[in-house]
Scaffold this motif. Sequence first.
Motif, short mmCIF file in Angstrom:
data_model
loop_
_atom_site.label_atom_id
_atom_site.label_comp_id
_atom_site.label_asym_id
_atom_site.label_seq_id
_atom_site.Cartn_x
_atom_site.Cartn_y
_atom_site.Cartn_z
N LYS A 168 0.85 -1.19 0.00
CA LYS A 168 0.00 0.00 0.00
C LYS A 168 0.89 1.24 0.00
CE LYS A 168 -4.06 -2.08 2.18
NZ LYS A 168 -5.12 -1.93 3.21
N SER A 169 0.25 2.39 -0.16
CA SER A 169 1.01 3.63 -0.23
C SER A 169 1.52 4.08 1.13
CB SER A 169 0.15 4.74 -0.84
OG SER A 169 -1.02 4.96 -0.05
N GLU A 170 0.86 3.65 2.22
CA GLU A 170 1.28 3.98 3.58
C GLU A 170 1.10 2.74 4.45
OE1 GLU A 170 0.09 8.14 5.12
OE2 GLU A 170 -1.58 7.50 3.86
N ARG B 47 1.29 12.09 3.09
CA ARG B 47 2.25 11.37 2.25
C ARG B 47 3.44 12.20 1.80
NH1 ARG B 47 -2.03 8.18 -1.71
NH2 ARG B 47 -3.33 7.31 -0.06
N ARG C 254 -7.17 8.62 9.15
CA ARG C 254 -6.99 9.64 8.11
C ARG C 254 -7.77 10.92 8.41
NH1 ARG C 254 -9.95 5.57 5.48
NH2 ARG C 254 -12.13 6.11 5.00
N ASN D 196 -11.75 7.17 11.18
CA ASN D 196 -10.50 6.57 10.71
C ASN D 196 -9.35 7.52 11.04
OD1 ASN D 196 -11.46 4.13 8.97
ND2 ASN D 196 -12.71 5.85 8.25
N HIS E 56 -2.90 4.34 7.15
CA HIS E 56 -3.51 5.31 6.25
C HIS E 56 -3.77 6.63 6.97
CE1 HIS E 56 -5.53 7.13 3.05
NE2 HIS E 56 -6.75 6.65 3.21
N SER E 57 -3.05 7.66 6.58
CA SER E 57 -3.19 8.96 7.21
C SER E 57 -3.46 10.07 6.21
CB SER E 57 -1.91 9.32 7.99
OG SER E 57 -0.83 9.53 7.08
N GLY E 58 -3.11 9.85 4.95
CA GLY E 58 -3.21 10.89 3.95
C GLY E 58 -2.04 11.86 4.00
#
Length: 319
Positions: free
Chosen positions: A92-94, A101, A158, A156, A97-99
């Motif tokens: 995954k990108s992180e 990046r 994020r 969440n 997941h926090s946004g």
Amino acid sequence: MAKYNTLLYYCYSTITDAEQFAADHLKFCKSLGLTGRIIVAEEGLNGTVSGTAESCKTYMETVHADERFAHTDFKIDEVDEPSFVKIHCRYKSEIVHSGLRDPNLIDPKKQTGKHLEPAEFLAMKDRDDVVILDVRSNYEHSVGKFKNAVTLDIENFRDFPSKINELAKFKDKKILTYCTGGIKCEKASALLLHEGFENVYQLHGGIIKYGKEAGGQDFEGKCYVFDNRLTVDVNQVNPVVISTCRNCGKHTDKMINCANPECNEHFTQCDECGTQLEGACSTECQSHPRKRVYDGTGYYVKVPQPVNITKKSKLQVAE
């Protein structure tokens, strides 16, 4: 002595070819007979795995032997049976997941809040110049949290950045952040520092480590975990139950997923209401045609859906 272990861990460390690493790591985990969930990203690893004590020992030794992950802190629980049914290792990108990046703004490898060991956290948490901040989601802190902790209305992680303005009133305080195992605090504390909070700390190893090393003192309720146990006991010093049954209001610390898969909400429900509603959060969900069979646990294994071959990514590695 328990036959199985469950390991909770994360490590922020650069992985150059993270997608290929995820595929190779999945094969390695399968070779050890492990079950669990692992997220791999360019920024590191985040996982919970379960298996025999011997397999878990081999896994930890292998991870530590890789210089990129040599400092990984494993939280080890002894369990009577594996905490998962299958093993997943996904790119995954992180890793959480926090946004957040942009590594030029938020990079836990470069700057985070000061790490507090459990004993240090215990010594500081009740001071007048301190605010304890829970950075977890609603369903997590609803079943358990530190006494007097500030909680955020987020579904969440994020959503955490959107709550920074609500915390501005605490800028003159020492902020002690905490989460389940520590991973969310790495980015939460980094963001707080970026936004001008000067005295930011985080509980190293999170609630789980605090329970093991400080007896869980003043953690009220249970700790939500991301496996089929759903919650675990933390406090061996002064435990209390703070959550109530969604349906009748009776005190209960039992958390389940709604038996209606289209709802699947995390919520607390006593055994009596669980039996009456068959694990559903409402009579509407109880009557849903796809309602799953309630076995008393409130944990459901996802049923694999048919794969649409035409939509499979050419980069997807077949298991």
